[in-house]
Design a protein around this motif. Structure first.
Motif, PDB file in Angstrom:
ATOM      1  N   UNK A 140       0.866  -1.170   0.000  1.00 18.04           N
ATOM      2  CA  UNK A 140       0.000   0.000   0.000  1.00 18.04           C
ATOM      3  C   UNK A 140       0.904   1.221   0.000  1.00 18.04           C
ATOM      4  N   UNK A 141       0.606   2.174  -0.863  1.00 15.73           N
ATOM      5  CA  UNK A 141       1.382   3.411  -0.921  1.00 15.73           C
ATOM      6  C   UNK A 141       0.458   4.567  -0.584  1.00 15.73           C
ATOM      7  N   UNK A 142       0.775   5.295   0.475  1.00 12.01           N
ATOM      8  CA  UNK A 142      -0.074   6.418   0.885  1.00 12.01           C
ATOM      9  C   UNK A 142       0.712   7.722   0.909  1.00 12.01           C
ATOM     10  N   UNK A 143      -0.020   8.832   1.042  1.00  7.23           N
ATOM     11  CA  UNK A 143       0.619  10.139   1.137  1.00  7.23           C
ATOM     12  C   UNK A 143       1.016  10.723  -0.206  1.00  7.23           C
ATOM     13  N   UNK A 144       0.396  10.224  -1.276  1.00  5.76           N
ATOM     14  CA  UNK A 144       0.726  10.736  -2.611  1.00  5.76           C
ATOM     15  C   UNK A 144       0.101  12.108  -2.829  1.00  5.76           C
ATOM     16  N   UNK A 145       0.778  12.911  -3.627  1.00  4.67           N
ATOM     17  CA  UNK A 145       0.210  14.204  -4.002  1.00  4.67           C
ATOM     18  C   UNK A 145      -0.927  13.989  -4.991  1.00  4.67           C
ATOM     19  N   UNK A 155       0.231   8.008 -12.467  1.00  2.00           N
ATOM     20  CA  UNK A 155       0.543   6.580 -12.406  1.00  2.00           C
ATOM     21  C   UNK A 155       1.934   6.324 -12.975  1.00  2.00           C
ATOM     22  N   UNK A 156       2.267   7.067 -14.022  1.00  2.32           N
ATOM     23  CA  UNK A 156       3.571   6.895 -14.657  1.00  2.32           C
ATOM     24  C   UNK A 156       4.697   7.264 -13.692  1.00  2.32           C
ATOM     25  N   UNK A 157       4.520   8.367 -12.971  1.00  2.00           N
ATOM     26  CA  UNK A 157       5.539   8.804 -12.010  1.00  2.00           C
ATOM     27  C   UNK A 157       5.726   7.756 -10.913  1.00  2.00           C
ATOM     28  N   UNK A 158       4.603   7.204 -10.481  1.00  2.00           N
ATOM     29  CA  UNK A 158       4.634   6.176  -9.440  1.00  2.00           C
ATOM     30  C   UNK A 158       5.404   4.947  -9.929  1.00  2.00           C
ATOM     31  N   UNK A 159       5.092   4.541 -11.151  1.00  4.10           N
ATOM     32  CA  UNK A 159       5.741   3.376 -11.733  1.00  4.10           C
ATOM     33  C   UNK A 159       7.244   3.615 -11.904  1.00  4.10           C
ATOM     34  N   UNK A 203      -4.489   9.943  -3.583  1.00  5.23           N
ATOM     35  CA  UNK A 203      -3.537  10.048  -2.488  1.00  5.23           C
ATOM     36  C   UNK A 203      -2.975   8.706  -2.053  1.00  5.23           C
ATOM     37  N   UNK A 204      -3.464   7.645  -2.665  1.00  4.79           N
ATOM     38  CA  UNK A 204      -2.900   6.333  -2.353  1.00  4.79           C
ATOM     39  C   UNK A 204      -3.012   5.411  -3.555  1.00  4.79           C
ATOM     40  N   UNK A 205      -2.232   4.332  -3.496  1.00  4.34           N
ATOM     41  CA  UNK A 205      -2.212   3.369  -4.590  1.00  4.34           C
ATOM     42  C   UNK A 205      -1.705   2.035  -4.051  1.00  4.34           C
ATOM     43  N   UNK A 219       8.814  15.121  -4.380  1.00  4.66           N
ATOM     44  CA  UNK A 219       9.222  15.999  -3.285  1.00  4.66           C
ATOM     45  C   UNK A 219       8.449  15.793  -1.996  1.00  4.66           C
ATOM     46  N   UNK A 220       7.698  14.720  -1.911  1.00  9.11           N
ATOM     47  CA  UNK A 220       6.883  14.467  -0.717  1.00  9.11           C
ATOM     48  C   UNK A 220       7.194  13.077  -0.187  1.00  9.11           C
ATOM     49  N   UNK A 221       7.225  12.972   1.148  1.00 11.59           N
ATOM     50  CA  UNK A 221       7.460  11.677   1.766  1.00 11.59           C
ATOM     51  C   UNK A 221       6.212  10.816   1.583  1.00 11.59           C
ATOM     52  N   UNK A 222       6.395   9.615   1.046  1.00 11.15           N
ATOM     53  CA  UNK A 222       5.252   8.716   0.882  1.00 11.15           C
ATOM     54  C   UNK A 222       5.412   7.525   1.817  1.00 11.15           C
ATOM     55  N   UNK A 223       4.303   6.956   2.201  1.00 13.23           N
ATOM     56  CA  UNK A 223       4.303   5.855   3.152  1.00 13.23           C
ATOM     57  C   UNK A 223       3.998   4.558   2.426  1.00 13.23           C
ATOM     58  N   UNK A 224       4.865   3.575   2.617  1.00 13.45           N
ATOM     59  CA  UNK A 224       4.664   2.275   1.982  1.00 13.45           C
ATOM     60  C   UNK A 224       4.485   1.231   3.068  1.00 13.45           C
ATOM     61  N   UNK A 225       3.369   0.535   3.007  1.00 15.09           N
ATOM     62  CA  UNK A 225       3.056  -0.453   4.040  1.00 15.09           C
ATOM     63  C   UNK A 225       2.678  -1.768   3.392  1.00 15.09           C
ATOM     64  N   UNK A 226       2.748  -2.807   4.209  1.00 13.81           N
ATOM     65  CA  UNK A 226       2.344  -4.117   3.738  1.00 13.81           C
ATOM     66  C   UNK A 226       0.836  -4.117   3.515  1.00 13.81           C
ATOM     67  N   UNK A 227       0.412  -4.812   2.482  1.00 10.58           N
ATOM     68  CA  UNK A 227      -1.011  -4.957   2.245  1.00 10.58           C
ATOM     69  C   UNK A 227      -1.537  -6.099   3.082  1.00 10.58           C
TER      70      UNK A 227
END
Length: 121
Positions: free
Chosen positions: A23-28, A33-37, A61-63, A89-97
């Motif tokens: 799980x990826x949270x805290x997205x702008x 999707x391309x930037x995330x990838x 804000x999440x993916x 430029x933003x801290x994103x949070x990555x957690x286990x699903x």
């Protein structure tokens, strides 16, 4: 004093189910999707990106990102815990699903609701 042995190393692995999905949270809102990838491909091969858009067509804000290798997912989570996952430029949070299968088990909670009736007699 190796009292811990292999037990402690898996502290974060308590929930480790071998899942390659995070799980990826805290997205702008402006994140694409391309930037995330492009960001997560640095860690390892990606199986699938589940990028959620709001009604306005902007990022919610999440993916969810599924890697080909569960070890890559763990590495990303560890990097996130260390506060080093930055996107746009933003801290994103990555957690286990949570495992997708675990959702099926929730129905069992209603059983035994009547237990309290005789209580206190």
């Amino acid at each position: 004093g190796g009292g811990c042995g292999g037990g402690c190393g898996g502290g974060c692995g308590g929930g480790f189910n071998g899942s390659p999905k995070i799980f990826v949270g805290g997205l702008k809102k402006a994140t694409t999707e391309q930037a995330l990838q492009m960001y997560f491909i640095q860690f390892g091969a990606i199986e699938k990106v589940n990028f959620l858009l709001g009604e306005d067509g902007m990022c919610k804000g999440f993916a969810f990102v599924t890697f080909k290798d569960p070890a890559v997912a763990q590495s990303v989570i560890a990097t996130s815990r260390a506060g080093q996952t930055m996107l746009d430029g933003k801290l994103i949070e990555c957690k286990e699903c949570e495992n997708d299968n675990s959702k099926g088990g929730k129905g069992g909670k209603d059983k035994g609701k009547g237990k309290g009736k005789d209580f206190g007699k």
